[in-house]
Motif scaffolding. Structure first.
Motif, PDB file in Angstrom:
ATOM      1  N   TYR A 101      -4.353   6.892  -3.117  1.00  0.00           N
ATOM      2  CA  TYR A 101      -3.721   5.894  -2.251  1.00  0.00           C
ATOM      3  C   TYR A 101      -3.967   4.501  -2.815  1.00  0.00           C
ATOM      4  CZ  TYR A 101      -1.844   4.049   2.143  1.00  0.00           C
ATOM      5  OH  TYR A 101      -1.055   3.434   3.098  1.00  0.00           O
ATOM      6  N   ASN A 102      -2.896   3.729  -2.987  1.00  0.00           N
ATOM      7  CA  ASN A 102      -2.940   2.391  -3.557  1.00  0.00           C
ATOM      8  C   ASN A 102      -3.059   1.314  -2.481  1.00  0.00           C
ATOM      9  OD1 ASN A 102      -2.778   2.346  -6.414  1.00  0.00           O
ATOM     10  ND2 ASN A 102      -0.612   2.883  -6.357  1.00  0.00           N
TER      11      ASN A 102
ATOM     12  N   VAL B  98      -7.666   3.609 -16.025  1.00  0.00           N
ATOM     13  CA  VAL B  98      -6.916   4.376 -15.030  1.00  0.00           C
ATOM     14  C   VAL B  98      -6.258   5.594 -15.668  1.00  0.00           C
ATOM     15  CG1 VAL B  98      -5.012   4.306 -13.388  1.00  0.00           C
ATOM     16  CG2 VAL B  98      -6.542   2.345 -13.584  1.00  0.00           C
TER      17      VAL B  98
ATOM     18  N   VAL C 173      -3.201   9.690  -9.661  1.00  0.00           N
ATOM     19  CA  VAL C 173      -3.976   9.308 -10.836  1.00  0.00           C
ATOM     20  C   VAL C 173      -4.209  10.578 -11.647  1.00  0.00           C
ATOM     21  CG1 VAL C 173      -6.159   8.391 -11.689  1.00  0.00           C
ATOM     22  CG2 VAL C 173      -5.089   7.367  -9.672  1.00  0.00           C
TER      23      VAL C 173
ATOM     24  N   SER D  36     -13.577   4.973  -4.922  1.00  0.00           N
ATOM     25  CA  SER D  36     -12.559   3.923  -4.892  1.00  0.00           C
ATOM     26  C   SER D  36     -12.615   3.170  -6.221  1.00  0.00           C
ATOM     27  CB  SER D  36     -12.782   2.960  -3.723  1.00  0.00           C
ATOM     28  OG  SER D  36     -14.021   2.287  -3.842  1.00  0.00           O
TER      29      SER D  36
ATOM     30  N   ARG E 285      -6.027  -4.519  -7.073  1.00  0.00           N
ATOM     31  CA  ARG E 285      -5.512  -3.183  -6.783  1.00  0.00           C
ATOM     32  C   ARG E 285      -6.711  -2.264  -6.599  1.00  0.00           C
ATOM     33  NH1 ARG E 285      -2.627   1.040 -11.041  1.00  0.00           N
ATOM     34  NH2 ARG E 285      -2.486   2.813  -9.587  1.00  0.00           N
ATOM     35  N   ASP E 286      -6.804  -1.643  -5.434  1.00  0.00           N
ATOM     36  CA  ASP E 286      -7.830  -0.638  -5.175  1.00  0.00           C
ATOM     37  C   ASP E 286      -7.147   0.711  -5.014  1.00  0.00           C
ATOM     38  OD1 ASP E 286      -9.424  -2.880  -5.094  1.00  0.00           O
ATOM     39  OD2 ASP E 286     -10.578  -2.207  -3.361  1.00  0.00           O
ATOM     40  N   VAL E 287      -7.767   1.756  -5.542  1.00  0.00           N
ATOM     41  CA  VAL E 287      -7.212   3.102  -5.455  1.00  0.00           C
ATOM     42  C   VAL E 287      -8.249   4.002  -4.795  1.00  0.00           C
ATOM     43  CG1 VAL E 287      -6.270   5.066  -6.706  1.00  0.00           C
ATOM     44  CG2 VAL E 287      -5.851   2.741  -7.550  1.00  0.00           C
TER      45      VAL E 287
ATOM     46  N   PHE F 252      -2.677  -2.923  -2.712  1.00  0.00           N
ATOM     47  CA  PHE F 252      -2.406  -4.075  -3.571  1.00  0.00           C
ATOM     48  C   PHE F 252      -2.620  -5.366  -2.791  1.00  0.00           C
ATOM     49  CE2 PHE F 252       0.487  -0.635  -4.903  1.00  0.00           C
ATOM     50  CZ  PHE F 252       0.112  -0.476  -6.226  1.00  0.00           C
TER      51      PHE F 252
ATOM     52  N   LEU G 151       1.391  -5.280  -7.810  1.00  0.00           N
ATOM     53  CA  LEU G 151       1.874  -3.905  -7.929  1.00  0.00           C
ATOM     54  C   LEU G 151       1.879  -3.416  -9.367  1.00  0.00           C
ATOM     55  CD1 LEU G 151       2.905  -4.874  -5.094  1.00  0.00           C
ATOM     56  CD2 LEU G 151       4.770  -3.235  -5.380  1.00  0.00           C
TER      57      LEU G 151
ATOM     58  N   GLU H 216       0.851  -1.185   0.000  1.00  0.00           N
ATOM     59  CA  GLU H 216       0.000   0.000   0.000  1.00  0.00           C
ATOM     60  C   GLU H 216       0.885   1.232   0.000  1.00  0.00           C
ATOM     61  OE1 GLU H 216      -1.942   1.011   3.816  1.00  0.00           O
ATOM     62  OE2 GLU H 216      -1.127  -0.899   4.569  1.00  0.00           O
TER      63      GLU H 216
ATOM     64  N   THR I  65       0.007   7.435  -4.217  1.00  0.00           N
ATOM     65  CA  THR I  65       0.187   7.422  -5.664  1.00  0.00           C
ATOM     66  C   THR I  65      -0.488   8.654  -6.242  1.00  0.00           C
ATOM     67  OG1 THR I  65      -0.084   6.084  -7.671  1.00  0.00           O
ATOM     68  CG2 THR I  65      -1.917   6.096  -6.129  1.00  0.00           C
TER      69      THR I  65
END
Length: 214
Positions: free
Chosen positions: A149-150, A208, A143, A181, A165-167, A152, A196, A138, A141
């Motif tokens: 926030y990532n 993305v 976008v 999210s 992977r959630d952002v 993984f 990752l 985590e 990051t």
């Protein structure tokens, strides 16, 4: 409709050469030729629509927009705004991209300090949701220049291990609490070697890369 006169040295045209044979052909043959021509036009349009990226836009407290290709709209899970995925010939999931609302509790300080705190509870919910959930990493990051926030992970989805992977993403505004999210799942396969790398290649990369929030 008037036609432009053709100089003798450039004639005869293909249409002029074929006209006698066309008029002499049986009516059934001419019908089939016309039908084939219409079919080719329809096929060309279908191919163009398949290759042209689709788009999705949503309003509300945190409006967002993205485009995608190679994924198909499906029924969102409870609480999701939208979900697009791709499945194999047997109907098993290969790739998935979903967007859900995110609402932060009241906080003091900056968003960059709040997101890791919020992510802790978010990860607990992922662990409860997925079989075989393992957190793989985590961290912060961006976008499209917007801080995010990532998270993984790996998990078993429909009987197979998948990369996740959630952002966590919110508009770049002071004190903002409403965002989204992005939830991504993909089957491990080249060129991906770890969670990752989810959305760094393949059909999840475009949503993305084109995702904007305001």
């Amino acid at each position: 409709m008037a036609t432009i006169p053709l100089k003798p040295q450039y004639g005869p045209t293909l249409g002029t050469l074929l006209a006698p044979r066309w008029h002499a052909a049986p009516r059934g043959v001419r019908v089939l030729v016309r039908a084939a021509g219409v079919g080719l036009v329809v096929l060309a349009i279908a191919v163009a629509l398949t290759l042209w990226p689709a788009t999705y836009s949503h309003g509300g407290p945190a409006p967002f927009h993205f485009s995608y290709r190679g994924l198909y709209r499906t029924t969102p899970e409870a609480g999701q705004y939208v979900r697009i995925d791709r499945r194999d010939d047997g109907g098993r999931l290969e790739d998935s991209f979903a967007v859900s609302p995110l609402h932060l509790p009241p906080y003091s300080g900056g968003l960059s300090g709040e997101l890791p705190v919020y992510a802790s509870g978010y990860i607990d919910r992922l662990r409860a949701k997925f079989t075989g959930f393992v957190l793989r990493g985590e961290g912060k990051t961006r976008v499209n220049t917007v801080p995010a926030y990532n998270i993984f992970y790996t998990a078993r989805i429909e009987g197979r291990e998948m990369y996740g992977r959630d952002v966590l993403l919110l508009p770049a505004r002071e004190g903002v609490r409403d965002g989204v999210s992005l939830q991504m799942l993909t089957l491990p396969r080249p060129p991906l070697t770890s969670p990752l790398e989810v959305a760094s290649a393949g059909v999840l990369e475009r949503p993305v890369e084109t995702f904007t929030i305001s």
